[in-house]
Structures are given as structure tokens and as C-alpha cells.
Design an enzyme around this catalytic site. Structure first.
Site, PDB file in Angstrom:
ATOM      1  N   GLY A   1       6.225   2.571  14.065  1.00 50.47           N
ATOM      2  CA  GLY A   1       4.915   2.094  13.610  1.00 50.47           C
ATOM      3  C   GLY A   1       4.172   1.279  14.649  1.00 50.47           C
TER       4      GLY A   1
ATOM      5  N   ARG B   1      -3.207 -16.654  -0.436  1.00 48.76           N
ATOM      6  CA  ARG B   1      -2.339 -16.027   0.557  1.00 48.76           C
ATOM      7  C   ARG B   1      -2.021 -17.039   1.648  1.00 48.76           C
TER       8      ARG B   1
ATOM      9  N   LYS C   1       8.657  -1.499  -0.410  1.00 49.20           N
ATOM     10  CA  LYS C   1       9.191  -2.345   0.672  1.00 49.20           C
ATOM     11  C   LYS C   1      10.493  -3.017   0.214  1.00 49.20           C
TER      12      LYS C   1
ATOM     13  N   THR D   1       8.410  -8.003   3.829  1.00 48.10           N
ATOM     14  CA  THR D   1       7.195  -8.746   3.489  1.00 48.10           C
ATOM     15  C   THR D   1       7.476  -9.776   2.397  1.00 48.10           C
ATOM     16  N   ASP D   2       6.653 -10.822   2.342  1.00 51.03           N
ATOM     17  CA  ASP D   2       6.806 -11.803   1.252  1.00 51.03           C
ATOM     18  C   ASP D   2       6.492 -11.188  -0.110  1.00 51.03           C
ATOM     19  N   GLU D   3       5.805 -10.023  -0.102  1.00 50.39           N
ATOM     20  CA  GLU D   3       5.441  -9.410  -1.385  1.00 50.39           C
ATOM     21  C   GLU D   3       6.652  -8.925  -2.166  1.00 50.39           C
TER      22      GLU D   3
ATOM     23  N   ASP E   1       7.660  11.403  13.112  1.00 48.74           N
ATOM     24  CA  ASP E   1       7.800  10.803  11.789  1.00 48.74           C
ATOM     25  C   ASP E   1       9.189  10.186  11.625  1.00 48.74           C
TER      26      ASP E   1
ATOM     27  N   ASN F   1       0.923 -12.922   5.070  1.00 54.28           N
ATOM     28  CA  ASN F   1      -0.231 -12.122   5.527  1.00 54.28           C
ATOM     29  C   ASN F   1      -0.560 -12.393   6.988  1.00 54.28           C
TER      30      ASN F   1
ATOM     31  N   ARG G   1      -8.219  -6.412  -8.411  1.00 58.13           N
ATOM     32  CA  ARG G   1      -7.140  -5.454  -8.118  1.00 58.13           C
ATOM     33  C   ARG G   1      -6.211  -5.408  -9.325  1.00 58.13           C
TER      34      ARG G   1
ATOM     35  N   THR H   1      -0.599   8.109  11.170  1.00 55.63           N
ATOM     36  CA  THR H   1      -1.283   8.291   9.894  1.00 55.63           C
ATOM     37  C   THR H   1      -2.674   7.668  10.037  1.00 55.63           C
TER      38      THR H   1
ATOM     39  N   GLY I   1      -3.025  -5.710 -11.357  1.00 58.02           N
ATOM     40  CA  GLY I   1      -1.752  -6.425 -11.118  1.00 58.02           C
ATOM     41  C   GLY I   1      -1.806  -7.382  -9.946  1.00 58.02           C
TER      42      GLY I   1
ATOM     43  N   TYR J   1       3.428  -0.692  -3.620  1.00 58.37           N
ATOM     44  CA  TYR J   1       3.711  -0.986  -2.203  1.00 58.37           C
ATOM     45  C   TYR J   1       4.888  -1.953  -2.090  1.00 58.37           C
TER      46      TYR J   1
HETATM   47  P1  NAD Z   1      -0.343  -0.629   9.559  1.00 54.82           P
HETATM   48  O1  NAD Z   1      -0.701   0.173   8.359  1.00 54.82           O
HETATM   49  O2  NAD Z   1      -1.424  -1.196  10.385  1.00 54.82           O
HETATM   50  O3  NAD Z   1       0.577   0.249  10.529  1.00 54.82           O
HETATM   51  C1  NAD Z   1       1.588   1.095  10.046  1.00 54.82           C
HETATM   52  C2  NAD Z   1       1.971   2.066  11.160  1.00 54.82           C
HETATM   53  O4  NAD Z   1       3.056   2.888  10.698  1.00 54.82           O
HETATM   54  C3  NAD Z   1       0.833   3.025  11.558  1.00 54.82           C
HETATM   55  O5  NAD Z   1       0.717   3.082  12.958  1.00 54.82           O
HETATM   56  C4  NAD Z   1       1.284   4.369  10.987  1.00 54.82           C
HETATM   57  O6  NAD Z   1       0.813   5.474  11.732  1.00 54.82           O
HETATM   58  C5  NAD Z   1       2.797   4.237  11.050  1.00 54.82           C
HETATM   59  N1  NAD Z   1       3.487   5.117  10.087  1.00 54.82           N
HETATM   60  C6  NAD Z   1       3.224   5.236   8.753  1.00 54.82           C
HETATM   61  N2  NAD Z   1       4.043   6.151   8.210  1.00 54.82           N
HETATM   62  C7  NAD Z   1       4.852   6.608   9.211  1.00 54.82           C
HETATM   63  C8  NAD Z   1       5.903   7.539   9.263  1.00 54.82           C
HETATM   64  N3  NAD Z   1       6.314   8.226   8.165  1.00 54.82           N
HETATM   65  N4  NAD Z   1       6.529   7.756  10.448  1.00 54.82           N
HETATM   66  C9  NAD Z   1       6.138   7.082  11.563  1.00 54.82           C
HETATM   67  N5  NAD Z   1       5.111   6.196  11.577  1.00 54.82           N
HETATM   68  C10 NAD Z   1       4.487   5.961  10.398  1.00 54.82           C
HETATM   69  O7  NAD Z   1       0.642  -1.770   9.042  1.00 54.82           O
HETATM   70  P2  NAD Z   1       0.855  -3.257   9.593  1.00 54.82           P
HETATM   71  O8  NAD Z   1      -0.066  -4.158   8.890  1.00 54.82           O
HETATM   72  O9  NAD Z   1       0.889  -3.222  11.062  1.00 54.82           O
HETATM   73  O10 NAD Z   1       2.325  -3.547   9.015  1.00 54.82           O
HETATM   74  C11 NAD Z   1       3.486  -3.233   9.774  1.00 54.82           C
HETATM   75  C12 NAD Z   1       4.721  -3.580   8.970  1.00 54.82           C
HETATM   76  O11 NAD Z   1       4.727  -4.957   8.673  1.00 54.82           O
HETATM   77  C13 NAD Z   1       4.830  -2.855   7.642  1.00 54.82           C
HETATM   78  O12 NAD Z   1       6.179  -2.502   7.448  1.00 54.82           O
HETATM   79  C14 NAD Z   1       4.391  -3.886   6.620  1.00 54.82           C
HETATM   80  O13 NAD Z   1       5.025  -3.670   5.375  1.00 54.82           O
HETATM   81  C15 NAD Z   1       4.886  -5.155   7.275  1.00 54.82           C
HETATM   82  N6  NAD Z   1       4.124  -6.367   6.943  1.00 54.82           N
HETATM   83  C16 NAD Z   1       2.791  -6.430   7.187  1.00 54.82           C
HETATM   84  C17 NAD Z   1       2.081  -7.602   6.922  1.00 54.82           C
HETATM   85  C18 NAD Z   1       0.597  -7.723   7.181  1.00 54.82           C
HETATM   86  O14 NAD Z   1       0.011  -8.742   6.830  1.00 54.82           O
HETATM   87  N7  NAD Z   1      -0.045  -6.746   7.803  1.00 54.82           N
HETATM   88  C19 NAD Z   1       2.764  -8.698   6.375  1.00 54.82           C
HETATM   89  C20 NAD Z   1       4.125  -8.583   6.099  1.00 54.82           C
HETATM   90  C21 NAD Z   1       4.792  -7.415   6.423  1.00 54.82           C
HETATM   91  O1  DAU Z   2       1.745 -10.708   2.150  1.00 56.65           O
HETATM   92  C1  DAU Z   2       2.030  -9.722   3.102  1.00 56.65           C
HETATM   93  C2  DAU Z   2       1.184  -8.493   2.839  1.00 56.65           C
HETATM   94  O2  DAU Z   2      -0.153  -8.831   3.227  1.00 56.65           O
HETATM   95  C3  DAU Z   2       1.668  -7.253   3.579  1.00 56.65           C
HETATM   96  O3  DAU Z   2       2.941  -6.909   3.106  1.00 56.65           O
HETATM   97  C4  DAU Z   2       0.691  -6.088   3.372  1.00 56.65           C
HETATM   98  O4  DAU Z   2       1.082  -4.968   4.157  1.00 56.65           O
HETATM   99  C5  DAU Z   2      -0.696  -6.539   3.796  1.00 56.65           C
HETATM  100  O5  DAU Z   2      -1.629  -5.496   3.536  1.00 56.65           O
HETATM  101  C6  DAU Z   2      -1.104  -7.805   3.048  1.00 56.65           C
HETATM  102  O6  DAU Z   2      -1.268  -7.531   1.639  1.00 56.65           O
HETATM  103  P1  DAU Z   2      -2.476  -8.157   0.775  1.00 56.65           P
HETATM  104  O7  DAU Z   2      -2.717  -7.291  -0.394  1.00 56.65           O
HETATM  105  O8  DAU Z   2      -2.268  -9.606   0.543  1.00 56.65           O
HETATM  106  O9  DAU Z   2      -3.682  -8.009   1.868  1.00 56.65           O
HETATM  107  P2  DAU Z   2      -5.206  -7.545   1.700  1.00 56.65           P
HETATM  108  O10 DAU Z   2      -5.862  -7.816   3.013  1.00 56.65           O
HETATM  109  O11 DAU Z   2      -5.329  -6.190   1.136  1.00 56.65           O
HETATM  110  O12 DAU Z   2      -5.759  -8.584   0.630  1.00 56.65           O
HETATM  111  C7  DAU Z   2      -5.675  -9.988   0.861  1.00 56.65           C
HETATM  112  C8  DAU Z   2      -6.279 -10.685  -0.354  1.00 56.65           C
HETATM  113  O13 DAU Z   2      -7.691 -10.421  -0.363  1.00 56.65           O
HETATM  114  C9  DAU Z   2      -5.726 -10.176  -1.662  1.00 56.65           C
HETATM  115  O14 DAU Z   2      -5.569 -11.273  -2.571  1.00 56.65           O
HETATM  116  C10 DAU Z   2      -6.780  -9.222  -2.181  1.00 56.65           C
HETATM  117  C11 DAU Z   2      -8.073  -9.779  -1.614  1.00 56.65           C
HETATM  118  N1  DAU Z   2      -9.097  -8.765  -1.281  1.00 56.65           N
HETATM  119  C12 DAU Z   2      -8.726  -7.715  -0.493  1.00 56.65           C
HETATM  120  C13 DAU Z   2      -9.647  -6.758  -0.154  1.00 56.65           C
HETATM  121  C14 DAU Z   2      -9.237  -5.564   0.701  1.00 56.65           C
HETATM  122  C15 DAU Z   2     -10.405  -8.922  -1.732  1.00 56.65           C
HETATM  123  O15 DAU Z   2     -10.743  -9.894  -2.429  1.00 56.65           O
HETATM  124  N2  DAU Z   2     -11.322  -7.958  -1.399  1.00 56.65           N
HETATM  125  C16 DAU Z   2     -10.987  -6.869  -0.624  1.00 56.65           C
HETATM  126  O16 DAU Z   2     -11.863  -6.007  -0.376  1.00 56.65           O
END
Ligand code: NAD
Ligand code: DAU
Length: 351
Positions: free
Chosen positions: A13, A225, A165, A133-135, A65, A190, A284, A42, A286, A161
Site C-alpha cells: 500500500g 477524533r 481491520k 487502527t484505533d477504530e 495485489d 487519524n 454517517r 486502486t 453508525g 471498515y
Molecule cells: P489509502 O487508502 O490512502 O491507501 C491504501 C493503499 O493500499 C492504496 O495505495 C491502494 O492502492 C492500496 N491497496 C488497496 N487494496 C490493495 C490490494 N488488494 N493490494 C495491494 N494494494 C492495495 O490509506 P491510508 O490512509 O494511507 O491508510 C494506510 C493504512 O493505515 C490502512 O491499513 C489503514 O487502515 C491504516 N490507518 C490509516 C489511518 C488514517 O488516518 N489514514 C489511521 C489508522 C490506520
Molecule cells: O481513526 C483512524 C481512522 O481515521 C482510519 O482507520 C481510517 O482509515 C481513516 O479514514 C480515518 O477514519 P475517519 O472516518 O475518522 O476519517 P474521515 O476523514 O472519513 O472522517 C473524520 C471525521 O470527519 C469523522 O468523524 C467523519 C467526519 N466527516 C468526514 C467527511 C469525509 C465529516 O463531517 N464530513 C465529511 O465529509
């Protein structure tokens, strides 16, 4: 940071938000480490974000993949560590259709673990770091600011999601227990920073405002968050990879809790916009109320704590990055970046 003990990391990824930052962080801070980035490209994977590294001898991109067993079998045997970040990552998408989440986040994780197990049975030991993730802990109430998730908090995921995870997380625990594999798990809050796909709240709101569009705030905006700078996260993952105890879980947090309304007002202030730009939209399904991480363990045992996540400075710097990289996010928002994939890598998957 001190020099690590792994020579060649397989990162899954690496073309996503955190992965792009992790590749850059490791190449900068570990001058002798090589990275192979396995990514399926993706919709959220953007090979353009790492285009400047083409030709860098310590970096290799493999378009593929994580569910392709033959491919990952070969790659795992070339490395001494795996950092597994590939995932379907957006909660709202998982509410629309859980299938790709279960397939990649559960099935893909299992495929990687089986490849690591198979290599180990042939005498090739590989450390495996699962980026969770903390989720996975579910939600905390809004009226108990004293409560935080510790590594002992039971897993109780709310969204499809988060459940996918958590399933990957539990598989890691099971493969550690049953087969004795060298596995560590991180659970973080986050992330914010450069290269985040603009479906996530911060880049979505910043780029909407730059386009003169309102920002869609879900429900009453009271959901909380904990915001962690992506480079703090990268440093913590590398720390756990290099020095974490096998079989252990480490929480990673930013000590930086904000309600979504507070976050939105902060972005509006930084960008010089008024509250009329807030559009209240239905909540959203839930929607988890609050996440909060207790990161005492990683500080006590590995000496890591966040240094880059302090607001308003860190948020201002992130807003500025999107203001300075309009080409990057406009191509992502319009889907034009996908033409680059097609030219470079052939067919791509996802919406
Ligand atoms: P992202 O969606 O930006 O990136 C995900 C990457 O995985 C993409 O490059 C996608 O092409 C690749 N991917 C998806 N399916 C695949 C597959 N089957 N095979 C190979 N590659 C594949 O996600 P992100 O925000 O960078 O998150 C990365 C990781 O960190 C995830 O596991 C997510 O659960 C975890 N995480 C993210 C956050 C956050 O705030 N973004 C917080 C906690 C944990
Ligand atoms: O906590 C870690 C997680 O943080 C990761 O595991 C996930 O991959 C990452 O996507 C993120 O999840 P959230 O659902 O918390 O992130 P998101 O940016 O989608 O939303 C953050 C907060 O903002 C959430 O409470 C929903 C709210 N939101 C989000 C969007 C996209 C809005 O109010 N409006 C919006 O349009």
C-alpha cells in the site's frame, strides 16, 4: 532516529497516503535500507506521488495485489521485514459496499500471513508489522474525557471498515500464537498531512474551500477524533518495526483531540473563510462518537512520542501543502491521475 536492523522492507500500500510518506521517511532516515512497494493502485493509490523516486536504487515499485499468493510468496522471500498498510481505508465506502473491505483487509492480510508462514517454514524468518487502527476498539462516549483506548481495551469495531481491520488484526494475533511468527501490531489515530486522498475530511474540506465550495459537516459536528501527523505515525511504525517486542500491540496517538466542529472552524480560520461555508449534512450511519488513544506503552517501552502533531502549526502547514500542490489534488479529484497509471502500469482496479 538510530539506524535499524532490517535491510529490505516489503511495504504494502505504498502508493496511498501513509505509504507515500512512509517510503519517503524510510529512504531519508535509513540510508542503507531498501524498500519494495507492492500496491494494486486502486482508486486511492497514486503512483504519481512517488514519481520522483523512479530511478532511486533503494526503491522499487511492484504493481500487484496482496491477494496474489504467488506474487507475495516471491516478494516475502526477498525481504527481511514486511510493513502491511495496503487496505480499503474509507469508512463511508465500507457503508456502501463492504465486499472489497473484507476481500482486501481480511483476505489480503491472510494471504500475506500465509506467505510469511511458508517462508518461515523454509527457514526464511521475516518480521511482519500490521498497521491497524484505533477504530478496532469502537467508540468512546463524549461525556467521559477520562476514558482512552489502551492496548487492553477489547476490540469492538462499529463500521464494516473497522470490522475488516479488526479481523486482520486478530488474524495477526492468531498467526503469532499458533505459528510463532514474528509479528507486531500498531493501532493509531487519524492521520493528517501531505498526499491524503481528498475523500478524507481534512483534504476534502481544504480543497472544497479552495474551489469555493462549502464543507459537508456530518450531523452535529460533535464527534471527536485524535489527530496525528502522518510523519509522527511513520516514525512510530518504524520504531515498532525495529524495536517492538514480537507479539505485542502498540497504540500510537497524537495527544490532539478535536471535535469535527472545532476542526472545521480551525480550517476556516486558517483559510480566511466564514462559517457560512459549513453545510450541515445527514450524519454517517453508525458514526463513532469519539476515539482517544492512550499511547503510554510506546513511550514507556520504546521511547516514542509525537513531536509533529501540535496544532495550530501542524494543521496550518498541512493546509499550506494542499494550497501549494493544487496540481496534485486537482488531478486526484478529477481522476486525471489515473491516466498516468494506465500509461505506466496498464489496467487499474477500483472505482
Ligand atoms: P489509502 O487508502 O490512502 O491507501 C491504501 C493503499 O493500499 C492504496 O495505495 C491502494 O492502492 C492500496 N491497496 C488497496 N487494496 C490493495 C490490494 N488488494 N493490494 C495491494 N494494494 C492495495 O490509506 P491510508 O490512509 O494511507 O491508510 C494506510 C493504512 O493505515 C490502512 O491499513 C489503514 O487502515 C491504516 N490507518 C490509516 C489511518 C488514517 O488516518 N489514514 C489511521 C489508522 C490506520
Ligand atoms: O481513526 C483512524 C481512522 O481515521 C482510519 O482507520 C481510517 O482509515 C481513516 O479514514 C480515518 O477514519 P475517519 O472516518 O475518522 O476519517 P474521515 O476523514 O472519513 O472522517 C473524520 C471525521 O470527519 C469523522 O468523524 C467523519 C467526519 N466527516 C468526514 C467527511 C469525509 C465529516 O463531517 N464530513 C465529511 O465529509
Amino acid at each position: 532516529m538510530s539506524e535499524g536492523r532490517y535491510e529490505h522492507i516489503l511495504l504494502t500500500g505504498g502508493c496511498g497516503f501513509i505509504g507515500t510518506n512512509f517510503v519517503r521517511f524510510v529512504l531519508e532516515h535509513r540510508p542503507s535500507v531498501r524498500i519494495t512497494n507492492l500496491d494494486a493502485l486502486t482508486y486511492s493509490g497514486n503512483a504519481e506521488s512517488l514519481r520522483d523516486l523512479e530511478g532511486e536504487p533503494r526503491y522499487r515499485f511492484v504493481h500487484g495485489d496482496i491477494r496474489d499468493r504467488a506474487l507475495v510468496d516471491g516478494l516475502v522471500r526477498e525481504v527481511d521485514a514486511v510493513v502491511h498498510m495496503a487496505a480499503e481505508s474509507h469508512v463511508d465506502r465500507s457503508i456502501q459496499d463492504a465486499s472489497p473491505f473484507v476481500s482486501t483487509n481480511v483476505g489480503g492480510t491472510q494471504t500475506l500471513l500465509d506467505a510469511v508462514r511458508s517462508a518461515a517454514s523454509d527457514g526464511h524468518e521475516v518480521r511482519f508489522c500490521y498497521v491497524s487502527t484505533d477504530e478496532v476498539y469502537g467508540q468512546l462516549p463524549l461525556d467521559r474525557p477520562d476514558l482512552k483506548f489502551t492496548e487492553r481495551t477489547p476490540l469492538n469495531p462499529s463500521s464494516p471498515y473497522a470490522a475488516s481491520k479488526a479481523a486482520g488484526d486478530l488474524l495477526c494475533g492468531a498467526y503469532r500464537h499458533t505459528f510463532g511468527l514474528d509479528i507486531v501490531i500498531t493501532r493509531c489515530s487519524n492521520n493528517f498531512g501531505a498526499y491524503q486522498f481528498p475523500e478524507k475530511v481534512i483534504p476534502l474540506f481544504v480543497t472544497n474551500l479552495m474551489e469555493g465550495e462549502p464543507v459537508p459537516l456530518y450531523g452535529d459536528g460533535r464527534n471527536v477524533r485524535d489527530w496525528l501527523h502522518v510523519l509522527d505515525h511513520c516514525e512510530a511504525v518504524l520504531t515498532v518495526l525495529e524495536r517492538g517486542e514480537a507479539g505485542e500491540v502498540y497504540n500510537i496517538g497524537g495527544n490532539n483531540e478535536r471535535s469535527n466542529l472545532e476542526l472545521t472552524r480551525e480550517i476556516l480560520r486558517i483559510m480566511g473563510k466564514g462559517e457560512e461555508m459549513i453545510r450541515r449534512v445527514p450524519d454517517r450511519l453508525g458514526h463513532d462518537l469519539r476515539y482517544a488513544i492512550d499511547a503510554t506503552k510506546i513511550k514507556r517501552e520504546l521511547g516514542w512520542e509525537p513531536t509533529r502533531s501540535v496544532w495550530p502549526g501542524a494543521l496550518e502547514e498541512t493546509v499550506r501543502w494542499y494550497q501549494d500542490h493544487e496540481d496534485w489534488w486537482r488531478r486526484v479529484k478529477s481522476g486525471a491521475y489515473r491516466e498516468y497509471y494506465q500509461r505506466q502500469y496498464g489496467n487499474v482496479t477500483g472505482a
